[in-house]
Design an enzyme around this catalytic site. Structure first.
Site, mmCIF file in Angstrom:
data_model
loop_
_atom_site.group_PDB
_atom_site.id
_atom_site.type_symbol
_atom_site.label_atom_id
_atom_site.label_comp_id
_atom_site.label_asym_id
_atom_site.label_seq_id
_atom_site.Cartn_x
_atom_site.Cartn_y
_atom_site.Cartn_z
ATOM 1 N N ARG B 52 0.805 -1.221 0.000
ATOM 2 C CA ARG B 52 0.000 0.000 0.000
ATOM 3 C C ARG B 52 0.842 1.277 0.000
ATOM 4 O O ARG B 52 0.650 2.169 -0.810
ATOM 5 C CB ARG B 52 -0.872 0.016 1.255
ATOM 6 C CG ARG B 52 -2.303 0.320 1.055
ATOM 7 C CD ARG B 52 -3.038 -0.142 2.288
ATOM 8 N NE ARG B 52 -2.516 -1.420 2.731
ATOM 9 C CZ ARG B 52 -2.841 -2.581 2.180
ATOM 10 N NH1 ARG B 52 -3.709 -2.632 1.216
ATOM 11 N NH2 ARG B 52 -2.311 -3.699 2.610
ATOM 12 N N THR B 53 1.768 1.332 0.930
ATOM 13 C CA THR B 53 2.500 2.589 1.103
ATOM 14 C C THR B 53 3.326 2.922 -0.142
ATOM 15 O O THR B 53 3.291 4.042 -0.641
ATOM 16 C CB THR B 53 3.402 2.515 2.350
ATOM 17 O OG1 THR B 53 2.594 2.118 3.448
ATOM 18 C CG2 THR B 53 4.030 3.848 2.656
ATOM 19 N N LYS B 81 25.116 -4.785 -0.021
ATOM 20 C CA LYS B 81 26.589 -4.776 -0.049
ATOM 21 C C LYS B 81 27.158 -4.096 1.190
ATOM 22 O O LYS B 81 28.358 -3.909 1.299
ATOM 23 C CB LYS B 81 27.076 -4.018 -1.289
ATOM 24 C CG LYS B 81 26.660 -4.655 -2.602
ATOM 25 C CD LYS B 81 27.094 -3.757 -3.760
ATOM 26 C CE LYS B 81 26.471 -4.243 -5.057
ATOM 27 N NZ LYS B 81 26.535 -3.219 -6.093
ATOM 28 N N ARG B 102 11.228 3.658 3.556
ATOM 29 C CA ARG B 102 10.770 2.686 4.561
ATOM 30 C C ARG B 102 11.955 1.810 4.912
ATOM 31 O O ARG B 102 12.730 1.406 4.041
ATOM 32 C CB ARG B 102 9.640 1.823 4.030
ATOM 33 C CG ARG B 102 9.406 0.622 4.946
ATOM 34 C CD ARG B 102 8.108 -0.054 4.708
ATOM 35 N NE ARG B 102 7.012 0.784 5.144
ATOM 36 C CZ ARG B 102 5.774 0.337 5.304
ATOM 37 N NH1 ARG B 102 5.480 -0.920 5.053
ATOM 38 N NH2 ARG B 102 4.809 1.146 5.698
ATOM 39 N N HIS B 130 4.997 6.141 11.419
ATOM 40 C CA HIS B 130 4.494 5.991 10.053
ATOM 41 C C HIS B 130 3.596 7.202 9.796
ATOM 42 O O HIS B 130 2.374 7.084 9.754
ATOM 43 C CB HIS B 130 3.706 4.677 9.962
ATOM 44 C CG HIS B 130 3.361 4.264 8.555
ATOM 45 N ND1 HIS B 130 3.710 4.998 7.447
ATOM 46 C CD2 HIS B 130 2.676 3.191 8.100
ATOM 47 C CE1 HIS B 130 3.258 4.384 6.372
ATOM 48 N NE2 HIS B 130 2.636 3.291 6.736
#
Lengths: 142, 305
Positions: B52-53, B81, B102, B130
């Site tokens: 969704r986000t 890495k 995120r 959030h």
């Protein structure tokens, strides 16, 4: 009666709660200094019953007073010059601590990025609450 | 210095209202904004999966006429890495105008913001913050109720671990005459610091276990999912996940204009039979998520239409 010689120039940390001197010793990294350091444990005190004392032969700028304020702002810091107390420093809870305590939150970004400094900020003066700058986890001493 | 968004409480009530007003205008007249971000690029740096986000950020930028680049898992980025977030954002700053990040580690987007020359939006950092979900919730309530004050807000389910509920309570605590009804099993009650905050502000709140009992008084019901990953014991999870199931009989107890919100995804806490009820607005809420992100992108980029 045990006698410990006074210091000529340096600081004396007085009124440390009994048993806490070694904590302070570690936080101040006194194990790394070359100067004379004396630790007196369980000294008798009219005010506290028992107390610890640390005497350090050093300049005032060599000791992080913020660290002492963080641990206990009731500790007395006596500045000694030529064998006499010339100043008593008042301590405050510091607003910010860098690399003094570490964030224990396993989900914090500091747990994977080793080069980040561990920074804590004073978020509530009344309760002396410190939180991690990054994840806001509350610092608990135990 | 670019402006970032890390925590919904970084925004004042007035700033939130401006975002809500702008999102409302975008919803009414999307064509007006269709080229607002021409030649602008959004970087979506998603170190963990999200449906969704990420899609709503990307949709928001496309609807503004902008471009999107990025990655959708740590494996497909140079984090695999061993590159630090600080180095990644300095590189991203050369290619994009704004970044949504995120990360599973809490505080990672904040670390990025310290080194970034472009605005960074926290798109979720572990169990921490959030902010765009909270803004989505506020826009949904404001748009469908017409106001954010004088409401009885019920929050139901996992109130212990659910970051969305904590942020929503904090955000709603700034509006006048909002009463909170906290509905959860004893094991999943809201943390003390939240009730202490409500107490300090002299706000009305009640902690209850029965959803049926409080349904008739609610203006908003915010349902949450019980997250499997929060439990060490599978039996506890199974018992908790079935604790609340919103179904038709429970909806019959509610006011005619009550709204049901859910940050999604749901598992079984809202029966699918409720989906057709006009009071079930959780899919509409996802749409508002795009509008508020459009408003946020425009605001952080300082673009006025």
């Amino acid at each position: 009666m045990l006698n410990i010689s006074g210091i000529e120039n340096g600081i004396v940390l007085d009124h440390i709660p009994a048993g806490k001197a070694m904590d302070l010793y570690r936080y101040l990294h006194l194990g790394n200094v070359d100067n004379q350091v004396a630790i007196i444990k369980n000294a008798s005190s009219q005010l506290m019953g028992k107390k610890d004392i640390i005497k350090i032969e050093c300049g005032l700028d060599e000791i992080d007073l913020d660290v002492i304020g963080f641990i206990n702002n009731k500790i007395t810091v006596n500045v000694i010059q030529d064998g006499k107390i010339v100043e008593k420093k008042r301590l405050h809870h510091p607003k910010r601590l860098t690399n003094v305590i570490r964030c224990k939150n396993p989900r914090c970004i500091t747990s994977i990025e080793q080069e980040l400094p561990h920074v804590f900020v004073l978020t509530d003066k009344a309760t002396n609450t410190y939180r991690c700058l990054y994840c806001e986890e509350k610092y608990t001493r135990h | 210095m670019p402006r970032h968004l890390m925590n919904p409480m970084d925004l004042t009530v007035e700033e939130i209202q401006s975002l809500i007003d702008l999102a409302g205008d975008i919803e009414r007249d999307p064509d007006k904004y269709a080229h607002a971000c021409d030649r602008k690029t959004l970087a979506t740096c998603f170190y963990e999966p999200s449906t969704r986000t990420r899609l709503s950020f990307e949709a928001a930028m496309y609807h503004l006429g902008g471009h999107v680049l990025g990655f959708s898992s740590a494996d497909s980025s140079s984090a695999a890495k061993g590159e630090s977030v600080s180095d990644t954002i300095r590189m991203i700053s050369c290619y994009a105008d704004i970044c949504a990040m995120r990360h599973p580690k809490e505080g990672a987007p904040f670390v990025a913001s310290l080194k970034s020359s472009i605005p960074v939006i926290n798109a979720g950092d572990g169990g921490h913050q959030h902010p765009t979900q909270t803004l989505t919730d506020l826009l949904t309530i404001s748009s469908l109720k017409g106001h954010l004050d004088h409401l009885v807000l019920g929050l139901c389910g996992d109130l212990k671990f659910g970051r969305t509920t904590h942020s929503l309570i904090e955000a709603m605590s700034r509006y006048e005459d909002v009463e909170f009804i906290l509905i959860s099993p004893p094991e999943l009650r809201v943390p003390n610091y939240i009730t202490e905050m409500l107490g300090k502000k002299h706000l009305k709140y009640t902690e209850v276990q029965s959803l049926e009992e409080v349904m008739p008084v609610l203006d908003i019901l915010y349902m949450t999912r019980v997250q499997r990953e929060r439990f060490f014991n599978e039996d506890d999870y199974v018992r908790m996940k079935d604790f609340y199931v919103l179904d038709k009989p429970k909806m019959e107890l509610a006011k005619k204009d009550m709204l049901v919100l859910h940050p999604l995804p749901r598992v079984n806490e809202i029966s699918v039979e409720v989906d057709d009820d006009p009071r079930a607005v959780y899919f509409k809420q996802a749409q508002y998520g795009m509008y508020i992100r459009m408003a946020l992108i425009l605001t952080l980029l300082g673009i006025e239409v």
